[in-house]
Design an enzyme around this catalytic site. Structure first.
Site, PDB file in Angstrom:
ATOM      1  N   ARG A  63     105.178 -46.681 -54.358  1.00 47.04           N
ATOM      2  CA  ARG A  63     104.190 -45.625 -54.097  1.00 47.04           C
ATOM      3  C   ARG A  63     103.785 -44.928 -55.395  1.00 47.04           C
ATOM      4  O   ARG A  63     102.616 -44.576 -55.588  1.00 47.04           O
ATOM      5  CB  ARG A  63     104.771 -44.614 -53.112  1.00 47.04           C
ATOM      6  N   HIS A  67     100.052 -44.272 -56.842  1.00 51.90           N
ATOM      7  CA  HIS A  67      99.546 -42.944 -57.201  1.00 51.90           C
ATOM      8  C   HIS A  67      99.193 -42.850 -58.676  1.00 51.90           C
ATOM      9  O   HIS A  67      98.281 -42.108 -59.055  1.00 51.90           O
ATOM     10  CB  HIS A  67     100.555 -41.871 -56.797  1.00 51.90           C
ATOM     11  N   ASN A  90     101.816 -35.500 -53.900  1.00 50.02           N
ATOM     12  CA  ASN A  90     102.988 -35.806 -54.734  1.00 50.02           C
ATOM     13  C   ASN A  90     104.103 -34.768 -54.670  1.00 50.02           C
ATOM     14  O   ASN A  90     105.288 -35.114 -54.724  1.00 50.02           O
ATOM     15  CB  ASN A  90     102.559 -35.959 -56.205  1.00 50.02           C
ATOM     16  N   HIS A 189     103.644 -50.122 -46.499  1.00 52.47           N
ATOM     17  CA  HIS A 189     104.342 -49.262 -45.542  1.00 52.47           C
ATOM     18  C   HIS A 189     105.319 -50.058 -44.665  1.00 52.47           C
ATOM     19  O   HIS A 189     105.796 -49.551 -43.660  1.00 52.47           O
ATOM     20  CB  HIS A 189     103.327 -48.483 -44.692  1.00 52.47           C
TER      21      HIS A 189
HETATM   22  C1  HEM Z   1      95.714 -46.585 -47.471  1.00 51.66           C
HETATM   23  C2  HEM Z   1      95.931 -45.322 -47.707  1.00 51.66           C
HETATM   24  C3  HEM Z   1      97.304 -44.715 -47.783  1.00 51.66           C
HETATM   25  C4  HEM Z   1      97.683 -43.552 -47.223  1.00 51.66           C
HETATM   26  C5  HEM Z   1      96.811 -42.594 -46.428  1.00 51.66           C
HETATM   27  C6  HEM Z   1      99.083 -43.379 -47.504  1.00 51.66           C
HETATM   28  C7  HEM Z   1      99.828 -42.286 -47.113  1.00 51.66           C
HETATM   29  C8  HEM Z   1     101.194 -42.188 -47.257  1.00 51.66           C
HETATM   30  C9  HEM Z   1     101.984 -41.084 -46.786  1.00 51.66           C
HETATM   31  C10 HEM Z   1     101.435 -39.839 -46.102  1.00 51.66           C
HETATM   32  C11 HEM Z   1     103.277 -41.362 -47.058  1.00 51.66           C
HETATM   33  C12 HEM Z   1     104.486 -40.461 -46.737  1.00 51.66           C
HETATM   34  C13 HEM Z   1     104.691 -39.488 -47.893  1.00 51.66           C
HETATM   35  C14 HEM Z   1     105.689 -38.399 -47.553  1.00 51.66           C
HETATM   36  O1  HEM Z   1     106.018 -38.231 -46.389  1.00 51.66           O
HETATM   37  O2  HEM Z   1     106.158 -37.684 -48.477  1.00 51.66           O
HETATM   38  C15 HEM Z   1     103.320 -42.629 -47.698  1.00 51.66           C
HETATM   39  C16 HEM Z   1     104.463 -43.264 -48.118  1.00 51.66           C
HETATM   40  C17 HEM Z   1     104.470 -44.471 -48.794  1.00 51.66           C
HETATM   41  N1  HEM Z   1     103.364 -45.152 -49.247  1.00 51.66           N
HETATM   42 FE1  HEM Z   1     101.465 -44.843 -48.697  1.00 51.66          FE
HETATM   43  N2  HEM Z   1      99.526 -44.449 -48.224  1.00 51.66           N
HETATM   44  C18 HEM Z   1      98.476 -45.298 -48.436  1.00 51.66           C
HETATM   45  C19 HEM Z   1      98.486 -46.459 -49.164  1.00 51.66           C
HETATM   46  C20 HEM Z   1      99.584 -46.926 -49.855  1.00 51.66           C
HETATM   47  C21 HEM Z   1      99.558 -47.978 -50.829  1.00 51.66           C
HETATM   48  C22 HEM Z   1      98.292 -48.689 -51.295  1.00 51.66           C
HETATM   49  C23 HEM Z   1     100.831 -48.164 -51.248  1.00 51.66           C
HETATM   50  C24 HEM Z   1     101.373 -49.122 -52.268  1.00 51.66           C
HETATM   51  C25 HEM Z   1     100.804 -50.246 -52.604  1.00 51.66           C
HETATM   52  C26 HEM Z   1     101.663 -47.239 -50.498  1.00 51.66           C
HETATM   53  C27 HEM Z   1     103.027 -47.178 -50.567  1.00 51.66           C
HETATM   54  C28 HEM Z   1     103.796 -46.254 -49.894  1.00 51.66           C
HETATM   55  C29 HEM Z   1     105.244 -46.343 -49.807  1.00 51.66           C
HETATM   56  C30 HEM Z   1     106.094 -47.482 -50.325  1.00 51.66           C
HETATM   57  C31 HEM Z   1     105.676 -45.197 -49.142  1.00 51.66           C
HETATM   58  C32 HEM Z   1     107.122 -44.756 -48.868  1.00 51.66           C
HETATM   59  C33 HEM Z   1     107.598 -43.981 -50.085  1.00 51.66           C
HETATM   60  C34 HEM Z   1     109.041 -43.510 -50.033  1.00 51.66           C
HETATM   61  O3  HEM Z   1     109.763 -43.774 -49.072  1.00 51.66           O
HETATM   62  O4  HEM Z   1     109.443 -42.811 -50.999  1.00 51.66           O
HETATM   63  N3  HEM Z   1     100.865 -46.483 -49.698  1.00 51.66           N
HETATM   64  N4  HEM Z   1     102.035 -43.111 -47.824  1.00 51.66           N
END
Ligand code: HEM
Ligand SMILES: *[C@@H]1O[C@H](CO)[C@@H](O)[C@H](O)[C@H]1NC(C)=O
Ligand SMILES: *[C@@H]1O[C@H](CO)[C@@H](O)[C@H](O)[C@H]1NC(C)=O
Ligand SMILES: *[C@@H]1O[C@H](CO)[C@@H](O)[C@H](O)[C@H]1NC(C)=O
Ligand SMILES: *[C@@H]1O[C@H](CO)[C@@H](O)[C@H](O)[C@H]1NC(C)=O
Ligand SMILES: *[C@@H]1O[C@H](CO)[C@@H](O)[C@H](O)[C@H]1NC(C)=O
Ligand SMILES: *[C@@H]1O[C@H](CO)[C@@H](O)[C@H](O)[C@H]1NC(C)=O
Length: 322
Positions: A63, A67, A90, A189
């Protein structure tokens, strides 16, 4: 040839290289082969030892790479203290900074002032996915680190889980990424966690209807409600983004979407447009297709707005500009 002639060549070749912008801005798979041959090993060891302490780390690093690249390009700006770290997507959410610091310290010992923080992050994201059972892809290298970080750019350019798909695809398009990249990269995800506040509006009073989101499976609804009761104190509780196999980087995320089991509204929204729904179906059926396309889309993502050549710097400490 005279010695001075050689010196002229040594000076002019890289310079002429950079007069052609397309060539100059190109990243290179062999960029550190001679200047830091052990780089990949050092990064892999750093990610591996971080996972030994915290199995969530591959998700957090992946993630972080996303970002970084979406705000001013993949130039390590998310790693700088202040700025982007304080933006809404973030703050109290982005993780993994200490892991990048530890890897950077080891890289500096082996090859001082040679490898950018932006490249270390791109490699760490790849290693994490691989160590979590996901694909391995070659990472083109040679990014340089940026000098600025912007809280407001992070707030406006990163997608929100509450935005409609059209807004999210528009944000990806502005980075040169298409609808297929949105779908395949959302497959990230398949690992990691989300805090309750990022999906809680779906659980109780969805869009003021008094009912939960109709596109959320009833049994997932009840388990999410138990993790995220309807009170502010549950806002930072964690639920896996892939309720079925959160610890493994696989294609089950896409199967979940077919079962109304996407956790974020923006995940389930991929089923609300027949173009993206057809891609979801494809990736749910053919794991190899997901593996292949994920690597390709990560290379695209990690090439967004990179700094090369004479731009930027090789930061000594990923948290501050030199
Ligand atoms: C398409 C639009 C996207 C949205 C709206 C989105 C939104 C989010 C949100 C809201 C979270 C939870 C954050 C939290 O609760 O603190 C999250 C977690 C995550 N996102 Fe996305 N995301 C998107 C695309 C992506 C992309 C493109 C990637 C990587 C290529 C990604 C990788 C991740 C990962 C791996 C997590 C888990 C992080 C952790 O457990 O520390 N996301 N995302
Ligand atoms: C690379 O690592 C090996 C040990 O794994 C070490 O012997 C060698 O000196 C290292 N090379 C460089 C250039 O740091
Ligand atoms: C281990 O992980 C926890 C978070 O899960 C973190 O607070 C701690 O600093 C980590 N310890 C080491 C040695 O990396
Ligand atoms: C989606 O984009 C439109 C047009 O740019 C904007 O008016 C709207 O506020 C956005 N929706 C959300 C939820 O951000
Ligand atoms: C999706 O639903 C089908 C039918 O109810 C079930 O067989 C399958 O296990 C579910 N898949 C997931 C990933 O939950
Ligand atoms: C997509 O959905 C729209 C309206 O729901 C329909 O008119 C159109 O034929 C569909 N396209 C495909 C390729 O399924
Ligand atoms: C499904 O994957 C195949 C093989 O790559 C591709 O030709 C086809 O266009 C894909 N379909 C969709 C809807 O993405």
């Amino acid at each position: 040839m005279s010695r001075s002639h050689y010196e002229f060549l040594n000076f002019s070749l890289p310079f002429m290289f950079c007069l052609v912008p397309l060539v100059c801005s190109q990243l290179d798979y062999k960029f550190y082969d001679y200047t830091c041959p052990n780089l990949t090993k050092i990064v892999r060891y750093g990610v591996w030892s971080a996972i030994a302490n915290d199995t969530r780390m591959p998700a957090s690093l992946l993630r972080l790479q996303f970002h970084d690249c979406f705000v001013n390009g993949c130039e390590g700006s998310v790693l700088l203290d202040g700025g982007e770290k304080n933006a809404l997507p973030n703050m109290n959410s982005a993780r993994g900074f200490e892991v990048i610091d530890a890897i950077k310290a080891n890289v500096e010992k082996a090859c001082p002032s040679t490898v950018s923080c932006a490249d270390i992050l791109a490699l760490a994201a790849r290693e994490g996915v691989f160590l979590q059972g996901g694909p391995y892809w070659s990472v083109p290298l040679g990014r340089r680190d940026g000098l600025t970080t912007s809280e407001s750019a992070a707030n406006t350019e990163l997608p929100s889980p509450f935005e409609p798909l059209a807004n999210i695809t528009a944000k990806f398009a502005s980075k040169g990424l298409d609808m297929n990249d949105v779908v395949v990269l959302s497959g990230a995800h398949t690992i990691g966690f989300a805090q309750c506040f990022t999906f809680k509006p779906r659980l109780f009073d969805f869009d003021g209807s008094g009912n939960p989101d109709p596109t959320l499976d009833a049994s997932l609804l009840s388990s999410l409600r138990s993790v995220c009761p309807n009170q502010d104190s549950s806002d930072s509780n964690l639920a896996p983004l892939d309720p079925v196999s959160s610890a493994k980087f696989d294609n089950i995320y896409f199967k979940n979407l077919l079962n109304k089991s996407g956790v974020l509204q923006s995940d389930q929204a991929l089923m609300g447009d027949n173009r993206t729904a057809a891609m979801v179906l494809n990736y749910s059926k053919y794991p190899f297709l997901f593996t292949r396309d994920f690597g390709a889309s990560m290379v695209k993502l990690s090439s967004v707005g990179v700094l090369t050549g004479k731009d930027g710097q090789i930061r000594q400490n990923c948290r501050v500009v030199n």
